[in-house]
Scaffold this motif. Structure first.
Motif, PDB file in Angstrom:
ATOM      1  N   ILE A 190      53.822 -18.116 -26.662  1.00 49.26           N
ATOM      2  CA  ILE A 190      53.099 -17.787 -26.416  1.00 49.26           C
ATOM      3  C   ILE A 190      51.934 -18.748 -27.588  1.00 49.26           C
ATOM      4  N   PRO A 191      52.346 -17.958 -28.854  1.00 48.86           N
ATOM      5  CA  PRO A 191      51.821 -19.198 -30.264  1.00 48.86           C
ATOM      6  C   PRO A 191      52.303 -20.295 -30.284  1.00 48.86           C
ATOM      7  N   HIS A 192      53.330 -20.793 -30.792  1.00 50.78           N
ATOM      8  CA  HIS A 192      53.662 -22.464 -30.199  1.00 50.78           C
ATOM      9  C   HIS A 192      53.242 -22.580 -28.757  1.00 50.78           C
ATOM     10  N   PHE A 193      52.831 -21.662 -27.704  1.00 48.96           N
ATOM     11  CA  PHE A 193      51.786 -22.734 -26.400  1.00 48.96           C
ATOM     12  C   PHE A 193      50.855 -23.229 -27.234  1.00 48.96           C
ATOM     13  N   GLU A 194      49.665 -22.057 -28.042  1.00 49.78           N
ATOM     14  CA  GLU A 194      48.435 -22.264 -28.029  1.00 49.78           C
ATOM     15  C   GLU A 194      48.179 -23.117 -28.801  1.00 49.78           C
ATOM     16  N   ARG A 195      49.306 -23.107 -30.007  1.00 48.75           N
ATOM     17  CA  ARG A 195      49.305 -24.299 -30.858  1.00 48.75           C
ATOM     18  C   ARG A 195      49.358 -25.479 -30.551  1.00 48.75           C
ATOM     19  N   TRP A 196      50.395 -25.774 -29.827  1.00 49.87           N
ATOM     20  CA  TRP A 196      50.563 -27.152 -29.302  1.00 49.87           C
ATOM     21  C   TRP A 196      49.886 -28.210 -28.651  1.00 49.87           C
ATOM     22  N   GLY A 201      42.647 -30.359 -21.641  1.00 56.22           N
ATOM     23  CA  GLY A 201      42.298 -31.825 -22.303  1.00 56.22           C
ATOM     24  C   GLY A 201      43.444 -32.528 -20.598  1.00 56.22           C
ATOM     25  N   SER A 202      44.436 -31.598 -20.754  1.00 58.39           N
ATOM     26  CA  SER A 202      45.645 -32.378 -19.684  1.00 58.39           C
ATOM     27  C   SER A 202      44.982 -33.077 -18.697  1.00 58.39           C
ATOM     28  N   ALA A 203      45.587 -34.020 -17.804  1.00 58.93           N
ATOM     29  CA  ALA A 203      45.295 -34.236 -16.125  1.00 58.93           C
ATOM     30  C   ALA A 203      46.132 -33.502 -15.434  1.00 58.93           C
ATOM     31  N   ARG A 204      46.601 -32.094 -15.650  1.00 57.78           N
ATOM     32  CA  ARG A 204      47.301 -31.505 -15.310  1.00 57.78           C
ATOM     33  C   ARG A 204      46.312 -30.253 -15.440  1.00 57.78           C
ATOM     34  N   ALA A 205      45.586 -29.854 -16.243  1.00 54.36           N
ATOM     35  CA  ALA A 205      44.577 -28.554 -16.027  1.00 54.36           C
ATOM     36  C   ALA A 205      44.996 -27.381 -15.402  1.00 54.36           C
ATOM     37  N   GLU A 206      44.895 -28.025 -13.802  1.00 60.24           N
ATOM     38  CA  GLU A 206      44.527 -27.211 -13.016  1.00 60.24           C
ATOM     39  C   GLU A 206      45.467 -26.340 -13.134  1.00 60.24           C
ATOM     40  N   GLN A 207      46.735 -27.329 -12.415  1.00 61.68           N
ATOM     41  CA  GLN A 207      48.225 -26.111 -13.082  1.00 61.68           C
ATOM     42  C   GLN A 207      48.746 -25.411 -13.577  1.00 61.68           C
ATOM     43  N   TYR A 208      48.051 -26.223 -14.674  1.00 57.91           N
ATOM     44  CA  TYR A 208      48.265 -25.237 -15.963  1.00 57.91           C
ATOM     45  C   TYR A 208      47.788 -23.900 -15.307  1.00 57.91           C
ATOM     46  N   ARG A 209      46.843 -23.336 -14.883  1.00 65.60           N
ATOM     47  CA  ARG A 209      46.198 -22.387 -14.779  1.00 65.60           C
ATOM     48  C   ARG A 209      47.283 -21.673 -13.772  1.00 65.60           C
ATOM     49  N   SER A 210      47.739 -22.080 -13.103  1.00 68.63           N
ATOM     50  CA  SER A 210      49.032 -21.027 -12.516  1.00 68.63           C
ATOM     51  C   SER A 210      50.173 -20.583 -13.298  1.00 68.63           C
ATOM     52  N   LEU A 211      50.454 -21.925 -14.809  1.00 71.53           N
ATOM     53  CA  LEU A 211      51.209 -21.325 -15.462  1.00 71.53           C
ATOM     54  C   LEU A 211      50.574 -20.129 -16.636  1.00 71.53           C
ATOM     55  N   LEU A 212      49.737 -20.630 -16.450  1.00 73.89           N
ATOM     56  CA  LEU A 212      48.994 -19.947 -18.005  1.00 73.89           C
ATOM     57  C   LEU A 212      49.217 -17.856 -17.466  1.00 73.89           C
ATOM     58  N   LYS A 213      49.129 -17.672 -16.321  1.00 70.84           N
ATOM     59  CA  LYS A 213      49.415 -16.245 -15.523  1.00 70.84           C
ATOM     60  C   LYS A 213      50.690 -15.752 -15.322  1.00 70.84           C
ATOM     61  N   ARG A 214      51.203 -16.803 -15.279  1.00 65.99           N
ATOM     62  CA  ARG A 214      52.873 -16.326 -15.480  1.00 65.99           C
ATOM     63  C   ARG A 214      53.186 -16.138 -16.395  1.00 65.99           C
TER      64      ARG A 214
END
Length: 276
Positions: A190-196, A201-214
Motif C-alpha cells: 500500500i505505501p508503495h502504491f500510494e507513493r508511485w 490521473g490514469s486512463a484506467r481510473a475506473e478500473q482502479y476503483r475495483s483494485l482499491l477495494k481489493r
C-alpha cells in the motif's frame, strides 16, 4: 561435536521468511534471520533466534550482514534463502521509472548482490545451497502485477543461469515458486502504491476503483491458499535432499500455470489468466 548447519534468510519479519526461520531453528539449523527493520530483529531475538538487519536496497547493509555471518561462523555458511521482496500494484502504463528502479533494487539487484557475496564462502568449503523464492508470477504475468512479475521473471532467468554455472562446484541452486500464501505482501504494498501510482490521473481510473477495494480490504483467504508452512516444507527438500530439484512448486495455481504455459497458445493462456 558437529556444528549445526547454518542458513542466512532474508525477509524474516513475517510470512514465508518468519515461518522458515522458526521451523529451521526448531529443526536444529543455525538460523541467521534477517529483517530490514531493527524492531523486527528485536522480536526475533526475543524468540531465541540470531537476528540482525539486512536491507537489500542498501549495499552497505548487505556488506555488514555478510561480515556478521563470517564473524559468527568463522567464514562458513551452508545455505542462503533469498526470500525478501515486495510488490506494488498498478497497470504497466502507470508504472514510473523510479518505481521500477526501486523495486528491482530490492527484489533483484540486492538479492543478486547478496548471493555473489555468499558464493565465495560456499566455494571455499566445497558445498552450499542457494534457494531463491520466485512466484507463480515468475512463470506467468497477471494484470496489475507487472512490476512484481518483472522482478520475478528476471530472478528466474538469473537463477537458471547460475544453477548451470554452479555445476561441479558443490553448490546447488534452487527455485521455489509459491502461489497464494497468506503474507503481508498486500498490506506492505500500500505505501508503495500510494507513493508511485497516480491512479486518479490514469486512463484506467475506473478500473482502479475495483483494485482499491481489493488492496485496502482483506477479502479473506484465496480458495487455493496454503499456509507459509507449505513453502517451508519445500524449502526443507531443497536444503536437505542429496539431489534437490531445480524447481519446487507450491499451491495448485502454480502447478497449473506451469503446465498451461507449456501447452497453451499464448492467446489462450492470456484468456485463462484474465478469467482468473
Amino acid at each position: 561435536m558437529t556444528s549445526p548447519r547454518s542458513i542466512l534468510i532474508t525477509g524474516c519479519s513475517s510470512g514465508i521468511g518468519l515461518d522458515a526461520a522458526r521451523s529451521l531453528h526448531a529443526r536444529g539449523w543455525r538460523v541467521f534471520a534477517t529483517c530490514r527493520a531493527e524492531v523486527d530483529c528485536e522480536k526475533l531475538r526475543a524468540e531465541g533466534l540470531e537476528s540482525f538487519t539486512l536491507d537489500l536496497a542498501d549495499e552497505a547493509s548487505i556488506t555488514a550482514a555478510v561480515a556478521e555471518v563470517v564473524a559468527r561462523t568463522g567464514g562458513t555458511l551452508d545455505a542462503l534463502y533469498n526470500n525478501a521482496a515486495y510488490a506494488c500494484p498498478g497497470a504497466v502504463e502507470d508504472l514510473p521509472r523510479g518505481l521500477l528502479r526501486e523495486i528491482f533494487e530490492t527484489n533483484l539487484f540486492g538479492t543478486h548482490d547478496l548471493t555473489r557475496r555468499v558464493i565465495p564462502l560456499m566455494r571455499a568449503q566445497g558445498h552450499g545451497r542457494i534457494v531463491n523464492v520466485s512466484s507463480v508470477l515468475g512463470l506467468v504475468g497477471m494484470q496489475w502485477r507487472g512490476a512484481y512479475a518483472a522482478t520475478k521473471f528476471a530472478l528466474e532467468g538469473l537463477t537458471d543461469v547460475l544453477r548451470m554455472e554452479m555445476t561441479g562446484t558443490g553448490i546447488a541452486v534452487v527455485l521455489i515458486e509459491p502461489g497464494p500464501i497468506p503474507t503481508k505482501v498486500r498490506v506492505n504494498s500500500i505505501p508503495h502504491f500510494e507513493r508511485w501510482i497516480d491512479w486518479r490521473g490514469s486512463a484506467r481510473a475506473e478500473q482502479y476503483r475495483s483494485l482499491l477495494k481489493r488492496l485496502y480490504q482483506d477479502g479473506g483467504p484465496d480458495r487455493f491458499e496454503l499456509p507459509a508452512a507449505a513453502v517451508t516444507a519445500k524449502l526443507m527438500l531443497a536444503l536437505e535432499s542429496p539431489r534437490p530439484k531445480p524447481r519446487y512448486f507450491v499451491t495448485l495455481p502454480t502447478h497449473l500455470m506451469a503446465v498451461a504455459r507449456r501447452i497453451l497458445p499464448v492467446r489462450a493462456l492470456d484468456w485463462l489468466i484474465r478469467k482468473g
